[in-house]
Scaffold this motif. Structure first.
Motif, PDB file in Angstrom:
ATOM      1  N   VAL A  47       0.827  -1.200   0.000  1.00  0.00           N
ATOM      2  CA  VAL A  47       0.000   0.000   0.000  1.00  0.00           C
ATOM      3  C   VAL A  47       0.863   1.253   0.000  1.00  0.00           C
ATOM      4  CG1 VAL A  47      -0.231   0.144   2.505  1.00  0.00           C
ATOM      5  CG2 VAL A  47      -2.029   1.075   1.027  1.00  0.00           C
ATOM      6  N   VAL A  48       0.478   2.199  -0.827  1.00  0.00           N
ATOM      7  CA  VAL A  48       1.152   3.490  -0.898  1.00  0.00           C
ATOM      8  C   VAL A  48       0.369   4.523  -0.102  1.00  0.00           C
ATOM      9  CG1 VAL A  48       1.814   5.354  -2.446  1.00  0.00           C
ATOM     10  CG2 VAL A  48       2.172   2.979  -3.144  1.00  0.00           C
ATOM     11  N   ALA A  49      -0.941   4.511  -0.258  1.00  0.00           N
ATOM     12  CA  ALA A  49      -1.798   5.475   0.423  1.00  0.00           C
ATOM     13  C   ALA A  49      -3.192   4.888   0.555  1.00  0.00           C
ATOM     14  CB  ALA A  49      -1.856   6.792  -0.354  1.00  0.00           C
ATOM     15  N   ALA A  50      -3.901   5.343   1.566  1.00  0.00           N
ATOM     16  CA  ALA A  50      -5.275   4.921   1.767  1.00  0.00           C
ATOM     17  C   ALA A  50      -6.076   6.110   2.273  1.00  0.00           C
ATOM     18  CB  ALA A  50      -5.356   3.759   2.746  1.00  0.00           C
ATOM     19  N   VAL A  64       6.557   7.931   0.651  1.00  0.00           N
ATOM     20  CA  VAL A  64       5.859   8.900  -0.204  1.00  0.00           C
ATOM     21  C   VAL A  64       5.311  10.087   0.586  1.00  0.00           C
ATOM     22  CG1 VAL A  64       5.223   7.027  -1.774  1.00  0.00           C
ATOM     23  CG2 VAL A  64       3.541   7.866  -0.108  1.00  0.00           C
ATOM     24  N   LYS A  65       5.484  10.073   1.875  1.00  0.00           N
ATOM     25  CA  LYS A  65       4.977  11.182   2.697  1.00  0.00           C
ATOM     26  C   LYS A  65       5.581  12.503   2.249  1.00  0.00           C
ATOM     27  CE  LYS A  65       3.843   8.709   6.980  1.00  0.00           C
ATOM     28  NZ  LYS A  65       4.205   8.493   8.392  1.00  0.00           N
ATOM     29  N   GLY A  66       4.733  13.501   2.119  1.00  0.00           N
ATOM     30  CA  GLY A  66       5.190  14.814   1.687  1.00  0.00           C
ATOM     31  C   GLY A  66       5.274  14.963   0.182  1.00  0.00           C
ATOM     32  N   MET A  85       7.091  15.417  -7.138  1.00  0.00           N
ATOM     33  CA  MET A  85       8.515  15.142  -6.878  1.00  0.00           C
ATOM     34  C   MET A  85       8.807  13.652  -7.012  1.00  0.00           C
ATOM     35  SD  MET A  85       9.220  17.729  -3.697  1.00  0.00           S
ATOM     36  CE  MET A  85       7.865  17.110  -2.713  1.00  0.00           C
ATOM     37  N   VAL A  86       8.342  13.079  -8.096  1.00  0.00           N
ATOM     38  CA  VAL A  86       8.481  11.636  -8.262  1.00  0.00           C
ATOM     39  C   VAL A  86       9.947  11.258  -8.392  1.00  0.00           C
ATOM     40  CG1 VAL A  86       6.180  11.300  -9.231  1.00  0.00           C
ATOM     41  CG2 VAL A  86       8.117  11.768 -10.767  1.00  0.00           C
TER      42      VAL A  86
END
Length: 126
Positions: A47-50, A64-66, A85-86
């Protein structure tokens, strides 16, 4: 029958931005949360985000925070992942998913999710 359809993937240069979308359809669609997962070649999906479908509460994996932001539009049954900002290490297939039963917030396990999209490729170049 619930369907999730992702869009917005593609090729982006390091430091750039990309926005993924995931639209859910189906009269029976109800969920507690939706998530974005990613899977790079030879690696496990995680999971990256939920985001909570009711409260909008969010969760992000540390890397990936921020940089990434997850949001949702309940009226459109759509969830978004804004990627800023990948980095090259963000390269992966990204999947959206919707919780069907789940074990409780923040729903980080793939087993919490009962509905999955087909995935969209994100490639970050140097």
């Amino acid at each position: 029958q619930v369907q999730l359809v992702e869009s917005g993937g593609g090729l982006v240069q390091a430091g750039g931005s990309l926005r993924l979308s995931c639209a859910a359809s189906g009269r029976a669609f109800r969920t507690d949360a939706m998530g974005w997962f990613r899977q790079a070649p030879g690696k496990e999906r995680y999971v990256v985000a939920a985001i909570s479908w009711t409260t909008g509460r969010t969760y992000y994996t540390e890397s990936v925070k921020g940089r990434f932001t997850v949001s949702r539009d309940n009226a459109k049954n759509t969830v978004y992942l804004q990627m800023n900002m990948v980095k090259i290490e963000d390269t992966a297939i990204y999947y959206c998913a919707a919780v069907r039963t789940g074990t409780g917030w923040p729903y980080t396990a793939a087993s919490d999710y009962g509905y999955w999209g087909q995935g969209t490729q994100v490639t970050v170049s140097s």
